[in-house]
Write a protein that holds these residues in place. Structure first.
Motif, short mmCIF file in Angstrom:
data_model
loop_
_atom_site.label_atom_id
_atom_site.label_comp_id
_atom_site.label_asym_id
_atom_site.label_seq_id
_atom_site.Cartn_x
_atom_site.Cartn_y
_atom_site.Cartn_z
N PRO A 123 4.45 5.82 -3.89
CA PRO A 123 5.12 4.53 -3.68
C PRO A 123 5.67 4.40 -2.26
O PRO A 123 6.14 3.32 -1.88
CB PRO A 123 6.25 4.56 -4.70
N TYR A 124 5.63 5.47 -1.49
CA TYR A 124 6.23 5.46 -0.16
C TYR A 124 5.18 5.33 0.95
O TYR A 124 5.13 6.12 1.89
CB TYR A 124 7.07 6.71 0.05
N PHE A 125 4.31 4.32 0.80
CA PHE A 125 3.31 4.01 1.80
C PHE A 125 3.48 2.57 2.28
O PHE A 125 3.90 1.70 1.51
CB PHE A 125 1.89 4.17 1.23
N LEU A 126 3.13 2.33 3.55
CA LEU A 126 3.11 0.99 4.11
C LEU A 126 1.98 0.91 5.13
O LEU A 126 1.53 1.93 5.67
CB LEU A 126 4.43 0.67 4.83
N ARG A 127 1.52 -0.31 5.42
CA ARG A 127 0.60 -0.50 6.54
C ARG A 127 1.31 -0.04 7.81
O ARG A 127 2.53 -0.18 7.95
CB ARG A 127 0.20 -1.97 6.65
N THR A 128 0.54 0.48 8.75
CA THR A 128 1.16 1.06 9.95
C THR A 128 1.94 0.04 10.77
O THR A 128 2.99 0.36 11.34
CB THR A 128 0.10 1.74 10.82
N GLY A 129 1.45 -1.20 10.82
CA GLY A 129 2.19 -2.24 11.55
C GLY A 129 3.51 -2.56 10.90
O GLY A 129 4.52 -2.83 11.58
N VAL A 130 3.54 -2.54 9.57
CA VAL A 130 4.78 -2.79 8.82
C VAL A 130 5.74 -1.63 9.03
O VAL A 130 6.96 -1.81 9.15
CB VAL A 130 4.47 -3.02 7.33
#
Length: 238
Positions: A44-51
């Motif tokens: 659950p601790y993933f995001l797009r790199t720009g975000v």
């Protein structure tokens, strides 16, 4: 269909990466994992790199204003299966809170409860044109912790299904404790929006960048640059 789901998506295929949790505080154990939500091998601790870069910018701004304070991560990337699990869980909880059996409801009661759930939760759609915000890797739920590492009072808990969740619900309150909660909400919103996020109109804790909800709020013909992140995250996991 929610209004933002009409926004076209041109996925930029930006990678997804793990949030550097050491730079934030974290709600632990993860609230949905502890309920049995089916994340599988995904985190659950993933995001797009720009975000991610925007999130780090927001944390830096918060530290500058309030040394020792941190953004506290509640939830970020959410596979469709987890979205479905949480919608079903929330529906059952609302039914039981009303003294009803979630497996034995009239059509009218079922429709009423579904409407309440979907006022806050996105439809767990597998349609590539209408992904839930969290399934894009562009959305995050979070709150604040102070210099002592304690979560500050925001006036209501994350995921509460009520008008108290609306960002400005306490704006006109004359109660000191609720004025303070509104200040904390406003601080969170200021930090996040200055970093390029947009806040969910009905959830003080939800912010996104690059997804359909963000593009809808941006207006002026903005399009979403993040669709369902299942492909880019599978490349990371594998």
């Amino acid at each position: 269909m929610k209004p933002y789901q009409t926004i076209p998506i041109q996925d930029c295929k930006e990678p997804i990466a793990a949030i550097p949790l050491e730079q934030f505080t974290v709600v632990s154990p993860h609230p949905y994992q502890s309920l049995g939500a089916p994340y599988g091998d995904y985190s659950p601790y993933f995001l797009r790199t720009g975000v991610m870069q925007k999130l780090l910018q927001a944390q830096a701004a918060l530290s500058a204003q309030h040394p020792g304070w941190h953004l506290q991560i509640f939830d970020a990337y959410r596979p469709i299966a987890v979205q479905q699990f949480m919608v079903d869980y929330t529906f059952a909880q609302l039914a039981r809170a009303a003294g009803l059996d979630p497996d034995d409801l009239s059509d009218e009661a079922r429709s009423h409860l579904h409407a309440k759930v979907l006022e806050f939760w996105a439809v767990p759609s597998a349609n590539p044109n209408t992904p839930p915000p969290h399934s894009t890797g562009g959305a995050i739920d979070l709150t604040l912790t102070d210099a002592a590492g304690k979560a500050v009072d925001m006036g209501s808990p994350i995921d509460e299904i009520s008008p108290r969740s609306y960002p400005n619900h306490f704006a006109d309150s004359d109660e000191t404790v609720l004025q303070k909660a509104h200040y904390h909400r406003s601080l969170l919103a200021e930090i996040m929006t200055n970093a390029g996020f947009r806040q969910h109109p009905k959830e003080w804790w939800h912010f996104s960048a690059g997804d359909q909800l963000w593009a809808w709020q941006e207006g002026n013909g903005a399009i979403a640059r993040y669709g369902n992140a299942s492909q880019v995250i599978s490349q990371v996991i594998s």
